[in-house]
Enzyme design. Structure first.
Site, short mmCIF file in Angstrom:
data_model
loop_
_atom_site.label_atom_id
_atom_site.label_comp_id
_atom_site.label_asym_id
_atom_site.label_seq_id
_atom_site.Cartn_x
_atom_site.Cartn_y
_atom_site.Cartn_z
N ASP A 147 -117.45 79.20 37.36
CA ASP A 147 -117.94 78.79 38.71
C ASP A 147 -119.35 78.63 38.84
OD1 ASP A 147 -117.83 78.56 41.38
OD2 ASP A 147 -116.71 80.21 41.87
N ASP A 148 -119.60 77.31 39.19
CA ASP A 148 -121.37 76.79 39.26
C ASP A 148 -122.13 76.79 37.92
OD1 ASP A 148 -120.65 76.67 41.73
OD2 ASP A 148 -121.93 78.22 42.73
N ASP B 18 -116.35 74.17 37.31
CA ASP B 18 -115.91 73.26 38.46
C ASP B 18 -117.08 72.23 38.90
OD1 ASP B 18 -117.60 75.47 39.67
OD2 ASP B 18 -116.06 76.13 40.93
N CYS C 229 -116.70 74.04 45.12
CA CYS C 229 -115.65 74.53 44.46
C CYS C 229 -113.99 73.88 44.50
CB CYS C 229 -115.62 76.15 44.82
SG CYS C 229 -117.03 76.94 44.03
#
Length: 500
Positions: free
Chosen positions: A44-45, A314, A77
């Protein structure tokens, strides 16, 4: 003699019948047994500048293929995850935000998008499918229930371990054995470590049962607050954010209005950026160890040569580029170009694919690997030809579409931009290997020639002729309204002439 012949004929018939039944059973069993496993580690990120600090990811690169121009459909996201699951652009999923009528898990479910994902495709092919960790924004295992009052499990997932609000790394709720479990704040509760242990257990169980499996381990790291595992808290004390040419960019006068007024970064802001970057580096260590531990388990179980291991994110994350404090949402390279690394059977070691790939390609790729038909409604294309070391198909795309609906205004959104991090208005962008074109809803535009300006510093849109701008606008229009096969056609038709 006639009786003897009759008995003999009967015996032959029985033997032949048994042989045919055995052959039929074998014909059904062999494809199932031969189906490759898929392990998908989705972060994530995570931006490219963190890969240097991840030894197991670097090893995966040495053993597999790296897609150097892998672009996300939106640097946010939920829209990105919707594209990954379905193979569709945001304008076809209807998911543009993390919350509200056009975003989040609730909208994704209510729009029927869960009915046709790579999970449903693989489950129909006999796969055991597991998601562990982050699903989508707004997914809360405590409040989201099915008609019988049990924790909700999206279609296609045979094993479900969805987590709600795992950003802090502790104190989260997760589904386990069809029950909602609350984890505390002890070292053993650290989320990425829990996911690693559970992932290893899932792989052992699936292999022991002779089932092909698809495992998605979806970490919340390194998303803010980027909480590290206890063992990593004091590490990397001297690390600082990369000082590229775009860091604290000198001149923003050519940038659009949402950005051009940003002041140079102060010394205090740069120190905070460095501190945040160190937290991000520390938080991905547990993800890197999880990847390495799963791969060791695959080797020990003897299934590594029949398992594809996929590592990605993502969306990306900027840290000081273009005077922006930490954040995302832009069409610039740190936000939209993220790692995609794949190793597995037949994948050429140490290879790099420079062709444009996009997160809409993951659903058709996983589906094809599992022997499932790819629906015509999918906007992306399978990457399997590249995984087999082949050249790009003659009609491969030359541009990726990025579409963002802004600005983000919900304070409860985990991606609500901090002051100075950038919150652009609605835009569409076309990203080729060498160009970036951005068209904002307010009429402003950007154009970068990345051959001579890879940091995207000089917006030369004013140097383009009216005819070229008209062609670019037509290209964006074709992409923003495309569906299925039409997207694959527009991705070439709209870009190969106007952008070069």
């Amino acid at each position: 003699m006639k009786v003897g012949r009759a008995i003999l004929a009967a015996l032959v018939a029985v033997v032949l019948s048994s042989a045919l039944l055995a052959a039929a059973a074998s014909a059904q069993a062999v494809p199932l047994a031969a189906k490759p496993n898929i392990v998908f580690v989705l972060t994530d990120d995570l931006s490219w500048d963190l890969v240097d600090y991840m030894p197991n990811v670097r090893q995966l690169r040495r053993e597999g293929v790296t897609f150097s121009n892998y672009i996300v459909t939106d640097s946010l996201c939920c829209p990105s995850r919707a594209s990954i699951l379905t193979g569709k652009y945001p304008h076809n999923t209807g998911i543009y935000r993390n919350t509200g009528a056009d975003g989040g898990f609730l909208a994704f479910r209510d729009r029927g998008q869960e009915q046709q994902t790579f999970a449903t495709a693989l489950a129909a092919q006999g796969y055991r499918t597991s998601l562990m960790g982050k699903y989508m924004n707004q997914y809360n295992p405590k409040s989201v229930r099915d008609d019988l009052g049990a924790p909700y499990v999206p279609p296609g997932w045979t094993d479900w371990q969805g987590v709600g609000n795992g950003y802090p790394g502790y104190g989260y709720r997760m589904v386990r054995d069809a029950r909602v479990v609350r984890r505390g704040h002890r070292a053993r509760d650290y989320l990425t470590t829990v996911l690693r242990r559970d992932a290893v257990g899932f792989v052992r169980d699936a292999v022991g049962n002779g089932q092909p499996f698809m495992l998605e381990l979806a970490s919340f790291a390194p998303h803010t607050p980027a909480t590290p595992a206890p063992r990593d808290r004091g590490r990397f004390a001297d690390v600082t954010a990369p000082r590229t040419a775009a860091f604290d960019e000198q001149d923003l006068s050519d940038k659009p209005g949402w950005l051009s007024g940003h002041r140079r970064l102060t010394f205090a802001q740069q120190e905070r950026i460095d501190a945040h970057f160190r937290k991000r580096v520390r938080s991905v260590q547990a993800v890197d160890r999880a990847l390495g531990r799963i791969r060791r388990e695959l080797r020990q179980l003897g299934v590594e040569r029949n398992t594809y291991v996929v590592f990605s994110s993502d969306n990306g994350f900027h840290m000081g580029q273009h005077r922006l404090t930490p954040g995302k949402l832009t069409a610039y390279d740190p936000d939209v170009r993220v790692p995609l690394i794949v190793a597995g059977p037949g994948v050429p070691a140490g290879a790099t694919v420079e062709e444009i790939a996009e997160n809409v390609d993951l659903c058709p790729t996983f589906s094809e690997l599992g022997g499932a038909a790819v629906p015509a409604t999918v906007d992306g294309r399978s990457l399997v030809p590249f995984l087999r070391g082949g050249p790009a198909p003659a009609d491969w795309r030359t541009a990726a579409l990025v579409e963002h609906r802004g600005a983000v205004t919900a304070p409860d959104d985990p991606d609500f931009p901090a002051r100075g991090s950038g919150n652009p208005p609605t835009y569409e962008a076309l990203r080729t290997r060498d160009r970036l074109y951005v068209e904002y809803a307010d009429g402003e535009r950007e154009f970068y020639d990345r051959r001579v300006d890879p940091e995207e510093l000089d917006n030369i849109v004013d140097e383009l002729s009216p005819e070229r701008l008209e062609r670019l606008a037509a290209s964006v229009q074709a992409m923003r309204t495309c569906v299925g096969v039409g997207c694959r056609q527009a991705a070439r038709l709209g870009v190969e002439s106007p952008l070069p």
